[in-house]
Write a protein that holds these residues in place. Sequence first.
Motif, PDB file in Angstrom:
ATOM      1  N   GLN A  47       0.839  -1.206   0.000  1.00 49.58           N
ATOM      2  CA  GLN A  47       0.000   0.000   0.000  1.00 49.58           C
ATOM      3  C   GLN A  47       0.864   1.242   0.000  1.00 49.58           C
ATOM      4  OE1 GLN A  47      -3.007   0.252  -0.765  1.00 49.58           O
ATOM      5  NE2 GLN A  47      -4.376  -1.033   0.408  1.00 49.58           N
ATOM      6  N   ALA A  48       2.085   1.161   0.479  1.00 52.64           N
ATOM      7  CA  ALA A  48       3.004   2.304   0.441  1.00 52.64           C
ATOM      8  C   ALA A  48       3.714   2.399  -0.913  1.00 52.64           C
ATOM      9  CB  ALA A  48       4.031   2.182   1.571  1.00 52.64           C
ATOM     10  N   LEU A  49       4.108   1.260  -1.476  1.00 54.12           N
ATOM     11  CA  LEU A  49       4.838   1.275  -2.750  1.00 54.12           C
ATOM     12  C   LEU A  49       3.958   1.676  -3.938  1.00 54.12           C
ATOM     13  CD1 LEU A  49       7.068  -1.920  -2.458  1.00 54.12           C
ATOM     14  CD2 LEU A  49       7.811   0.466  -2.426  1.00 54.12           C
ATOM     15  N   MET A  50       2.729   1.234  -3.960  1.00 56.02           N
ATOM     16  CA  MET A  50       1.865   1.505  -5.109  1.00 56.02           C
ATOM     17  C   MET A  50       1.558   2.994  -5.306  1.00 56.02           C
ATOM     18  SD  MET A  50       1.454  -1.133  -6.894  1.00 56.02           S
ATOM     19  CE  MET A  50       0.570  -2.608  -7.250  1.00 56.02           C
ATOM     20  N   PRO A  51       1.251   3.765  -4.262  1.00 58.70           N
ATOM     21  CA  PRO A  51       1.023   5.196  -4.509  1.00 58.70           C
ATOM     22  C   PRO A  51       2.295   5.891  -5.000  1.00 58.70           C
ATOM     23  CG  PRO A  51       0.254   4.620  -2.317  1.00 58.70           C
ATOM     24  CD  PRO A  51       0.935   3.412  -2.883  1.00 58.70           C
ATOM     25  N   LEU A  52       3.439   5.419  -4.537  1.00 55.39           N
ATOM     26  CA  LEU A  52       4.696   5.994  -5.011  1.00 55.39           C
ATOM     27  C   LEU A  52       4.857   5.730  -6.511  1.00 55.39           C
ATOM     28  CD1 LEU A  52       7.387   7.400  -4.473  1.00 55.39           C
ATOM     29  CD2 LEU A  52       8.334   5.167  -3.855  1.00 55.39           C
ATOM     30  N   ALA A  53       4.584   4.501  -6.937  1.00 48.67           N
ATOM     31  CA  ALA A  53       4.661   4.167  -8.363  1.00 48.67           C
ATOM     32  C   ALA A  53       3.646   4.985  -9.167  1.00 48.67           C
ATOM     33  CB  ALA A  53       4.425   2.672  -8.573  1.00 48.67           C
ATOM     34  N   GLY A  54       2.434   5.106  -8.639  1.00 55.53           N
ATOM     35  CA  GLY A  54       1.406   5.906  -9.312  1.00 55.53           C
ATOM     36  C   GLY A  54       1.791   7.372  -9.399  1.00 55.53           C
ATOM     37  N   TYR A  55       2.368   7.879  -8.336  1.00 58.56           N
ATOM     38  CA  TYR A  55       2.813   9.270  -8.303  1.00 58.56           C
ATOM     39  C   TYR A  55       3.877   9.511  -9.376  1.00 58.56           C
ATOM     40  CZ  TYR A  55       4.772  13.611  -6.427  1.00 58.56           C
ATOM     41  OH  TYR A  55       5.225  14.886  -6.278  1.00 58.56           O
ATOM     42  N   LEU A  56       4.838   8.605  -9.456  1.00 61.87           N
ATOM     43  CA  LEU A  56       5.906   8.756 -10.446  1.00 61.87           C
ATOM     44  C   LEU A  56       5.342   8.709 -11.874  1.00 61.87           C
ATOM     45  CD1 LEU A  56       8.687   6.631  -8.734  1.00 61.87           C
ATOM     46  CD2 LEU A  56       8.521   9.128  -8.852  1.00 61.87           C
ATOM     47  N   LEU A  57       4.334   7.880 -12.102  1.00 64.46           N
ATOM     48  CA  LEU A  57       3.660   7.854 -13.402  1.00 64.46           C
ATOM     49  C   LEU A  57       2.897   9.157 -13.650  1.00 64.46           C
ATOM     50  CD1 LEU A  57       2.154   4.264 -13.592  1.00 64.46           C
ATOM     51  CD2 LEU A  57       3.751   5.280 -15.211  1.00 64.46           C
ATOM     52  N   GLY A  58       2.168   9.595 -12.640  1.00 72.56           N
ATOM     53  CA  GLY A  58       1.353  10.801 -12.767  1.00 72.56           C
ATOM     54  C   GLY A  58       2.162  12.053 -13.035  1.00 72.56           C
ATOM     55  N   VAL A  59       3.323  12.148 -12.422  1.00 79.02           N
ATOM     56  CA  VAL A  59       4.191  13.308 -12.618  1.00 79.02           C
ATOM     57  C   VAL A  59       4.612  13.420 -14.086  1.00 79.02           C
ATOM     58  CG1 VAL A  59       6.492  14.225 -12.073  1.00 79.02           C
ATOM     59  CG2 VAL A  59       5.000  13.444 -10.248  1.00 79.02           C
ATOM     60  N   GLN A  60       4.778  12.279 -14.741  1.00 85.75           N
ATOM     61  CA  GLN A  60       5.183  12.278 -16.148  1.00 85.75           C
ATOM     62  C   GLN A  60       4.130  12.927 -17.049  1.00 85.75           C
ATOM     63  OE1 GLN A  60       8.284  11.260 -16.972  1.00 85.75           O
ATOM     64  NE2 GLN A  60       8.507  10.927 -14.788  1.00 85.75           N
ATOM     65  N   PHE A  61       2.860  12.838 -16.673  1.00 81.12           N
ATOM     66  CA  PHE A  61       1.772  13.328 -17.517  1.00 81.12           C
ATOM     67  C   PHE A  61       1.089  14.573 -16.970  1.00 81.12           C
ATOM     68  CE2 PHE A  61       2.078   8.718 -18.114  1.00 81.12           C
ATOM     69  CZ  PHE A  61       2.392   8.702 -19.465  1.00 81.12           C
ATOM     70  N   GLN A  62       1.586  15.071 -15.858  1.00 87.44           N
ATOM     71  CA  GLN A  62       0.946  16.176 -15.162  1.00 87.44           C
ATOM     72  C   GLN A  62       0.776  17.417 -16.044  1.00 87.44           C
ATOM     73  OE1 GLN A  62       3.068  17.366 -11.676  1.00 87.44           O
ATOM     74  NE2 GLN A  62       1.289  18.322 -10.765  1.00 87.44           N
ATOM     75  N   ASP A  63       1.773  17.773 -16.816  1.00 82.11           N
ATOM     76  CA  ASP A  63       1.702  18.977 -17.643  1.00 82.11           C
ATOM     77  C   ASP A  63       0.626  18.891 -18.715  1.00 82.11           C
ATOM     78  OD1 ASP A  63       3.760  20.101 -16.185  1.00 82.11           O
ATOM     79  OD2 ASP A  63       5.318  19.429 -17.593  1.00 82.11           O
ATOM     80  N   TYR A  64       0.318  17.692 -19.156  1.00 84.11           N
ATOM     81  CA  TYR A  64      -0.631  17.521 -20.250  1.00 84.11           C
ATOM     82  C   TYR A  64      -2.090  17.600 -19.812  1.00 84.11           C
ATOM     83  CZ  TYR A  64       3.570  15.821 -22.548  1.00 84.11           C
ATOM     84  OH  TYR A  64       4.837  15.717 -23.041  1.00 84.11           O
ATOM     85  N   ILE A  65      -2.345  17.350 -18.558  1.00 82.07           N
ATOM     86  CA  ILE A  65      -3.744  17.241 -18.134  1.00 82.07           C
ATOM     87  C   ILE A  65      -4.110  18.114 -16.932  1.00 82.07           C
ATOM     88  CG2 ILE A  65      -4.207  14.984 -19.105  1.00 82.07           C
ATOM     89  CD1 ILE A  65      -3.459  13.698 -16.572  1.00 82.07           C
ATOM     90  N   THR A  66      -3.389  19.181 -16.697  1.00 85.68           N
ATOM     91  CA  THR A  66      -3.655  20.003 -15.512  1.00 85.68           C
ATOM     92  C   THR A  66      -5.047  20.630 -15.518  1.00 85.68           C
ATOM     93  OG1 THR A  66      -2.538  21.871 -16.566  1.00 85.68           O
ATOM     94  CG2 THR A  66      -1.251  20.543 -15.015  1.00 85.68           C
ATOM     95  N   LYS A  67      -5.636  20.838 -16.688  1.00 86.39           N
ATOM     96  CA  LYS A  67      -6.967  21.456 -16.748  1.00 86.39           C
ATOM     97  C   LYS A  67      -8.078  20.505 -16.310  1.00 86.39           C
ATOM     98  CE  LYS A  67      -5.794  24.879 -20.141  1.00 86.39           C
ATOM     99  NZ  LYS A  67      -6.085  25.540 -21.389  1.00 86.39           N
ATOM    100  N   VAL A  68      -7.822  19.222 -16.361  1.00 89.38           N
ATOM    101  CA  VAL A  68      -8.857  18.254 -15.986  1.00 89.38           C
ATOM    102  C   VAL A  68      -8.425  17.354 -14.836  1.00 89.38           C
ATOM    103  CG1 VAL A  68      -9.988  18.217 -18.247  1.00 89.38           C
ATOM    104  CG2 VAL A  68      -8.088  16.649 -17.783  1.00 89.38           C
TER     105      VAL A  68
END
Length: 184
Positions: A47-68
């Motif tokens: 449960q600790a490792l998975m949000p970290l992995a998700g966060y690292l994925l999300g940071v990669q796409f953050q600039d593209y979807i900030t409006k939504v």
Amino acid sequence: MSFLSLFVIAVGLSMDAFAVSICKGLSLSSMSWKYAVAAGAYFGGFQALMPLAGYLLGVQFQDYITKVDHWIAFGLLALIGLNMIKEARQTCHPDPAFDMKSMLMLAVATSIDALAVGITFAFLNVGIIGAVLVIGVTTFCFSVAGVQIGNVFGAKYRSKAEIAGGVILILMAVKILLEHLGVI
């Protein structure tokens, strides 16, 4: 995100692991702290490792979807919550296996929702180290308690825990959306 909001999300996420831990406790002929701590370590760790992995994925796409991003966070948390409520209606099948293979599969299965939450954390600019610690420790504690409760009380509380977790995540999804829209 406030500590209280983060803790509430951590409690919601830990309910799947709590429910599985109750089932694991049902399978024990007598309470064993060794198994309770093992369940806590597997479930809390993933449960600790998975949000970290998700966060690292999300940071990669953050600039593209900030409006939504608020809609994505709302959608993911609401879907996870609804899925937890749906799963609460399924029956518990106690499995006495505490071997590494069984526990790894259960830990991954109960933490997939935490991966999606980690993605939303990237969009919400949540401090991931603190979030990972809160989620991991909370899940560890709930899992240890779940094994004990399952051993003592049986399956009585499993579905209620999953429903509570689902409702908590849906309420947090609504809160995030309303805050971003400026309603609250």
